[in-house]
Design a protein around this motif. Structure first.
Motif, PDB file in Angstrom:
ATOM      1  N   ILE A 213       0.848  -1.206   0.000  1.00  0.00           N
ATOM      2  CA  ILE A 213       0.000   0.000   0.000  1.00  0.00           C
ATOM      3  C   ILE A 213       0.879   1.250   0.000  1.00  0.00           C
ATOM      4  CG2 ILE A 213      -1.633   1.370   1.361  1.00  0.00           C
ATOM      5  CD1 ILE A 213      -2.750  -1.337   2.452  1.00  0.00           C
ATOM      6  N   GLN A 214       1.929   1.217   0.832  1.00  0.00           N
ATOM      7  CA  GLN A 214       2.771   2.412   0.964  1.00  0.00           C
ATOM      8  C   GLN A 214       3.450   2.809  -0.345  1.00  0.00           C
ATOM      9  OE1 GLN A 214       5.420   2.020   4.359  1.00  0.00           O
ATOM     10  NE2 GLN A 214       3.763   1.266   5.656  1.00  0.00           N
ATOM     11  N   ILE A 215       3.829   1.817  -1.137  1.00  0.00           N
ATOM     12  CA  ILE A 215       4.521   2.171  -2.397  1.00  0.00           C
ATOM     13  C   ILE A 215       3.517   2.355  -3.542  1.00  0.00           C
ATOM     14  CG2 ILE A 215       5.057  -0.202  -3.183  1.00  0.00           C
ATOM     15  CD1 ILE A 215       7.836   0.840  -4.019  1.00  0.00           C
ATOM     16  N   MET A 216       2.461   1.527  -3.568  1.00  0.00           N
ATOM     17  CA  MET A 216       1.490   1.605  -4.678  1.00  0.00           C
ATOM     18  C   MET A 216       0.725   2.926  -4.671  1.00  0.00           C
ATOM     19  SD  MET A 216      -0.126  -2.242  -4.653  1.00  0.00           S
ATOM     20  CE  MET A 216       0.649  -3.612  -5.526  1.00  0.00           C
ATOM     21  N   LYS A 217       0.447   3.453  -3.481  1.00  0.00           N
ATOM     22  CA  LYS A 217      -0.373   4.677  -3.406  1.00  0.00           C
ATOM     23  C   LYS A 217       0.340   5.873  -4.040  1.00  0.00           C
ATOM     24  CE  LYS A 217       0.896   6.462   1.151  1.00  0.00           C
ATOM     25  NZ  LYS A 217       0.482   6.698   2.531  1.00  0.00           N
ATOM     26  N   LYS A 218       1.660   5.793  -4.118  1.00  0.00           N
ATOM     27  CA  LYS A 218       2.421   6.919  -4.693  1.00  0.00           C
ATOM     28  C   LYS A 218       2.047   7.142  -6.153  1.00  0.00           C
ATOM     29  CE  LYS A 218       6.355   6.455  -1.627  1.00  0.00           C
ATOM     30  NZ  LYS A 218       7.658   5.848  -1.427  1.00  0.00           N
ATOM     31  N   HIS A 219       1.689   6.044  -6.854  1.00  0.00           N
ATOM     32  CA  HIS A 219       1.297   6.173  -8.264  1.00  0.00           C
ATOM     33  C   HIS A 219      -0.194   5.949  -8.444  1.00  0.00           C
ATOM     34  CE1 HIS A 219       5.655   5.567  -8.578  1.00  0.00           C
ATOM     35  NE2 HIS A 219       5.531   6.398  -9.579  1.00  0.00           N
ATOM     36  N   CYS A 220      -0.907   5.867  -7.315  1.00  0.00           N
ATOM     37  CA  CYS A 220      -2.360   5.686  -7.344  1.00  0.00           C
ATOM     38  C   CYS A 220      -2.741   4.491  -8.230  1.00  0.00           C
ATOM     39  CB  CYS A 220      -3.035   6.964  -7.830  1.00  0.00           C
ATOM     40  SG  CYS A 220      -4.744   7.076  -7.273  1.00  0.00           S
ATOM     41  N   TYR A 221      -1.997   3.409  -8.068  1.00  0.00           N
ATOM     42  CA  TYR A 221      -2.264   2.241  -8.905  1.00  0.00           C
ATOM     43  C   TYR A 221      -1.730   0.992  -8.226  1.00  0.00           C
ATOM     44  CZ  TYR A 221      -2.420  -0.976 -12.806  1.00  0.00           C
ATOM     45  OH  TYR A 221      -2.711  -2.056 -13.600  1.00  0.00           O
ATOM     46  N   GLY A 222      -2.536  -0.073  -8.225  1.00  0.00           N
ATOM     47  CA  GLY A 222      -2.010  -1.347  -7.729  1.00  0.00           C
ATOM     48  C   GLY A 222      -3.087  -2.398  -7.573  1.00  0.00           C
ATOM     49  N   SER A 223      -2.638  -3.641  -7.671  1.00  0.00           N
ATOM     50  CA  SER A 223      -3.536  -4.764  -7.434  1.00  0.00           C
ATOM     51  C   SER A 223      -2.840  -5.754  -6.496  1.00  0.00           C
ATOM     52  CB  SER A 223      -3.890  -5.458  -8.755  1.00  0.00           C
ATOM     53  OG  SER A 223      -4.642  -6.628  -8.488  1.00  0.00           O
ATOM     54  N   ILE A 224      -3.514  -6.072  -5.407  1.00  0.00           N
ATOM     55  CA  ILE A 224      -2.982  -7.056  -4.456  1.00  0.00           C
ATOM     56  C   ILE A 224      -3.884  -8.278  -4.526  1.00  0.00           C
ATOM     57  CG2 ILE A 224      -2.463  -7.569  -2.041  1.00  0.00           C
ATOM     58  CD1 ILE A 224      -2.224  -4.494  -1.572  1.00  0.00           C
ATOM     59  N   VAL A 225      -3.282  -9.439  -4.723  1.00  0.00           N
ATOM     60  CA  VAL A 225      -4.053 -10.685  -4.748  1.00  0.00           C
ATOM     61  C   VAL A 225      -3.523 -11.568  -3.618  1.00  0.00           C
ATOM     62  CG1 VAL A 225      -4.782 -12.684  -6.096  1.00  0.00           C
ATOM     63  CG2 VAL A 225      -4.307 -10.513  -7.261  1.00  0.00           C
ATOM     64  N   ASN A 226      -4.400 -11.875  -2.680  1.00  0.00           N
ATOM     65  CA  ASN A 226      -4.017 -12.698  -1.533  1.00  0.00           C
ATOM     66  C   ASN A 226      -4.506 -14.127  -1.735  1.00  0.00           C
ATOM     67  OD1 ASN A 226      -2.879 -10.490  -0.235  1.00  0.00           O
ATOM     68  ND2 ASN A 226      -4.816  -9.931   0.742  1.00  0.00           N
ATOM     69  N   ILE A 227      -3.586 -15.083  -1.581  1.00  0.00           N
ATOM     70  CA  ILE A 227      -3.983 -16.483  -1.733  1.00  0.00           C
ATOM     71  C   ILE A 227      -4.413 -17.011  -0.372  1.00  0.00           C
ATOM     72  CG2 ILE A 227      -3.357 -18.768  -2.558  1.00  0.00           C
ATOM     73  CD1 ILE A 227      -3.306 -16.599  -4.755  1.00  0.00           C
ATOM     74  N   SER A 228      -5.713 -17.141  -0.210  1.00  0.00           N
ATOM     75  CA  SER A 228      -6.276 -17.750   0.999  1.00  0.00           C
ATOM     76  C   SER A 228      -6.445 -19.229   0.697  1.00  0.00           C
ATOM     77  CB  SER A 228      -7.605 -17.074   1.350  1.00  0.00           C
ATOM     78  OG  SER A 228      -8.233 -17.710   2.440  1.00  0.00           O
ATOM     79  N   SER A 229      -7.611 -19.787   0.948  1.00  0.00           N
ATOM     80  CA  SER A 229      -7.848 -21.221   0.724  1.00  0.00           C
ATOM     81  C   SER A 229      -9.341 -21.479   0.921  1.00  0.00           C
ATOM     82  CB  SER A 229      -7.060 -22.020   1.757  1.00  0.00           C
ATOM     83  OG  SER A 229      -7.438 -23.375   1.743  1.00  0.00           O
ATOM     84  N   ARG A 230      -9.776 -22.628   0.413  1.00  0.00           N
ATOM     85  CA  ARG A 230     -11.151 -23.019   0.784  1.00  0.00           C
ATOM     86  C   ARG A 230     -11.224 -23.161   2.306  1.00  0.00           C
ATOM     87  NH1 ARG A 230     -11.473 -29.566   0.413  1.00  0.00           N
ATOM     88  NH2 ARG A 230      -9.264 -29.861   0.025  1.00  0.00           N
ATOM     89  N   ALA A 231     -10.050 -23.472   2.937  1.00  0.00           N
ATOM     90  CA  ALA A 231      -9.998 -23.621   4.396  1.00  0.00           C
ATOM     91  C   ALA A 231     -10.219 -22.294   5.114  1.00  0.00           C
ATOM     92  CB  ALA A 231      -8.660 -24.222   4.808  1.00  0.00           C
ATOM     93  N   GLY A 232     -10.195 -21.188   4.381  1.00  0.00           N
ATOM     94  CA  GLY A 232     -10.518 -19.895   4.982  1.00  0.00           C
ATOM     95  C   GLY A 232     -12.016 -19.658   5.021  1.00  0.00           C
ATOM     96  N   ILE A 233     -12.772 -20.571   4.415  1.00  0.00           N
ATOM     97  CA  ILE A 233     -14.222 -20.412   4.316  1.00  0.00           C
ATOM     98  C   ILE A 233     -14.953 -21.493   5.129  1.00  0.00           C
ATOM     99  CG2 ILE A 233     -16.176 -20.439   2.696  1.00  0.00           C
ATOM    100  CD1 ILE A 233     -14.272 -19.233   0.598  1.00  0.00           C
ATOM    101  N   VAL A 234     -14.413 -22.716   5.091  1.00  0.00           N
ATOM    102  CA  VAL A 234     -15.016 -23.813   5.873  1.00  0.00           C
ATOM    103  C   VAL A 234     -13.989 -24.318   6.900  1.00  0.00           C
ATOM    104  CG1 VAL A 234     -16.543 -24.559   4.008  1.00  0.00           C
ATOM    105  CG2 VAL A 234     -14.257 -25.565   4.196  1.00  0.00           C
TER     106      VAL A 234
END
Ligand code: NAP
Length: 268
Positions: free
Chosen positions: A129-150
């Motif tokens: 967030i700290q570096i991406m906000k400088k150019h007002c652009y970014g995509s973060i994709v977090n790998i969770s799991s089905r285990a994060g839901i059940v």
């Protein structure tokens, strides 16, 4: 081809499995890819295989000093980051002593799994967030799991840590939207993807074949997933095609989470 041209992407846990497949796909789509991992030998080899527009850096996601060092390098060398894939994660079965059930779990093991799986993701988001906000652009994709839901009766820390990833993703998405940072954040929930993560559970030889067959029988699409199945979903959320998408959870599980146990089967 070319869906990530001129994009700079950092992927954690990229020496093998889903992270490596994501690095290869991103590279194929034109991105400059920074592969990171704790497995320096395989990580270096993976970056070397990609060649130009790739480099490898050591990054233990549970160590804040490692994140600081990598982001210092990013700032000095590139001045930006467009995509972060928080992929590194562990079940705890190999590195910690267990047990991993909610009745008898070992606290040190529980904490270690959370350090890597949830602290690691939170730290990645923090510095991205700290570096991406400088150019007002970014995509973060977090790998969770089905285990994060059940729930997972024999993987309590893993499930809890992945649930934390699922929720933190939405917090990051809303925080960045509220501050008009131009940063999106989404989570992916893989299920039953055949990688080395499964080796300690499946064993070898006939036992492995039997357990994989059993697993396939339980997946609506009839097979275990491949690292590329997940990488394709990461690519979509990372790319500008998903520019109106933030805070979502995308299941990549062959339909496992679409159904429920004890449902009418037609044989009653
Ligand atoms: P994998 O084959 O075990 O690969 C994980 C990579 O992360 C390995 O290179 C590993 O290095 C590295 N790593 C471990 N601890 C690290 C740390 N502290 N910092 C940086 N890197 C570290 O796993 P995978 O199956 O590709 O899984 C990738 C992600 O998808 C994980 O977050 C996992 O929880 C999630 N996921 C996987 C499945 C599945 O069915 N495979 C399902 C749901 C979610 P070492 O080789 O040294 O351990």
């Amino acid at each position: 081809m070319g869906r990530l041209v001129n994009k700079l992407a950092l992927i954690t846990g990229a020496a093998r499995g889903i992270g490596k497949a994501t690095a290869e796909l991103f590279h194929q789509e034109g991105a400059m890819v920074i592969l990171t991992d704790i497995n320096d030998v395989d990580g270096e080899a993976a970056a070397k295989q990609l060649g130009e527009r790739s480099e490898y850096c050591h990054l233990d996601v549970g160590k804040e000093d490692d994140w600081k060092a990598v982001f210092r390098m990013l700032g000095e060398k590139y001045g930006r980051l467009d995509i972060l894939v928080n992929n590194a994660g562990i079940t705890g079965y190999v590195l910690t002593k267990g047990p991993h059930d909610p009745e008898y779990f070992d606290l040190e093991s529980w904490r270690h799994v959370h350090t890597i799986n949830s602290d690691g993701v939170a730290l990645g988001c923090k510095y991205a967030i700290q570096i991406m906000k400088k150019h007002c652009y970014g995509s973060i994709v977090n790998i969770s799991s089905r285990a994060g839901i059940v729930g997972m009766p024999l993987a309590a820390a893993y499930a809890s840590s992945k649930a934390a990833v699922r929720n933190h993703t939405k917090t990051v998405a809303l925080y960045c939207a509220r501050n008009q940072y131009g940063i999106r954040c989404n989570s992916i929930h893989p299920g039953a993807i055949l990688t080395q993560m499964w080796d300690c559970m499946l064993g070898e030889g006939e036992r492995r074949e039997r357990l994989v067959r059993k697993m396939c029988d339980q997946v609506p699409l009839g097979r275990m997933g491949t690292p590329l199945d997940v990488a394709n979903a990461v690519l979509y959320l990372a790319s500008d095609e998903a520019e109106y998408i933030t805070g979502i959870e995308l299941n990549v599980d062959g339909g496992i989470l679409a159904g429920s146990a004890a449902a009418p089967s037609g044989d009653e």
